[in-house]
Write a protein that holds these residues in place. Structure first.
Motif: not given
Length: 326
Positions: A137-165
């Motif tokens: 959950n900490e890792a996903i929050k970091i990815l969410e923060h990075e996505a917001k910094e990049l001004k990217v709209q995202y699905d949290v499930s997609a970030l989770n999928h990327l993390y495990f990929m």
């Protein structure tokens, strides 16, 4: 100090004369180095000293002298070796003497850096932060923060999928986020599948699921270890996976329908969540304690015993795990 305590100080915009980041997670050590560095100075104002370029006298002199071109004098030292206590104390003292100077130590590798942390204290307005591998959950929050910094709209499930990929490698995840950001599209699981490619030949999530279902994991396990995955890291991920299953099982016994957001802090891809909940509910509560005891004992053996071949020992132990808890 640990990461969560330091996060609170960051929110308060608390500044120190000297920082030291070290610990289990190389990613977090470097990640927080950059967060702090960017909050203090512009990119071209940061002087970086890498590994063997470290020269105590030269760095001390620079910290004592203010920059001619900027009011900020920031030096980042990236090192894999311990710095002598006397030298480190003098470097911190130089930052105390010169209010324009700040020092950041980025400590990487397996050296026992903890002994250096005693040089950092409130009396010298300096701080050391120990980083452990982030929970999911900490890792996903970091990815969410990075996505917001990049001004990217995202699905949290997609970030989770990327993390495990990427087998929970945040550096690779962030690189891929930067890649898909140029598409100017919402990041979905389909976007990840189309434009990102996981490392290795084995799905780590599938491996963990097969392990817990008691399926034959011989080939997957051998491939993971041959691809260079550290034995302790692999074992820690197994333990973390069992802990997630226990949390799902405990929640289901109390509230019936498991809620991914409340249990994990994020919503995984549907197929992964369905597998996890089915598996968690199928395990009897008393079995979880036996699993934890087995895994903790195994970790203790790997860390404290003189095992000639940790790779083969771990393979044999995890195969025994699948038989014992099938």
């Amino acid at each position: 100090m640990y990461k969560n305590e330091f996060d609170n100080l960051l929110k308060q915009n608390k500044k120190f004369d000297a920082y030291m980041f070290y610990g289990q997670s190389t990613f977090l050590v470097e990640y927080y180095t950059e967060i702090v560095a960017k909050s203090i100075a512009q990119k071209d104002e940061i002087e970086r000293v890498y590994f063997d370029d470290y020269n105590f006298k030269e760095i001390k002199d620079k910290l004592l002298q203010s920059s001619l071109f900027s009011s900020t004098n920031l030096i980042v030292i990236k090192t894999e070796k311990k710095i002598q206590k006397k030298e480190l104390t003098e470097l911190i003292n130089a930052c105390n003497i010169n209010p324009d100077s700040t020092l950041i130590l980025t400590c990487l590798g397996d050296s026992e850096f903890k002994t250096m942390s005693s040089c950092f204290s409130t009396t010298t307005n300096s701080i050391s932060v120990r980083m452990f591998s982030p929970f999911t959950n900490e890792a996903i929050k970091i990815l969410e923060h990075e996505a917001k910094e990049l001004k990217v709209q995202y699905d949290v499930s997609a970030l989770n999928h990327l993390y495990f990929m990427h087998r929970q490698d945040l550096s690779l995840c962030i690189n891929d986020l930067k890649k898909v950001a140029v598409l100017n599209k919402r990041v979905t699981t389909n976007i990840i599948n189309s434009h990102c490619f996981g490392i290795g030949n084995v799905s780590f999530e599938d491996f963990l699921t097969d392990l817990m279902f008691g399926n034959d994991i011989s080939n997957e396990l051998q491939l993971l270890l041959e691809e260079g995955m550290n034995e302790i890291y692999l074992l820690n991920q197994v333990t973390s996976f069992v802990q997630q299953l226990f949390m799902i099982s405990a929640y289901a016994r109390v509230f019936r329908a498991p809620n991914a957001k409340e249990i994990l802090g994020f919503i995984p891809p549907k197929n992964i969540w369905e597998k996890k909940t089915k598996l968690a509910i199928s395990i009897k509560p008393e079995k979880f304690q036996e699993m934890f005891e087995y895994l903790l004992e195994l970790e203790l053996q790997l860390k404290s015993s003189k095992i000639d071949n940790q790779n083969l020992f771990l393979q044999a132990s995890l195969r025994k795990f699948t038989v014992k808890f099938r």
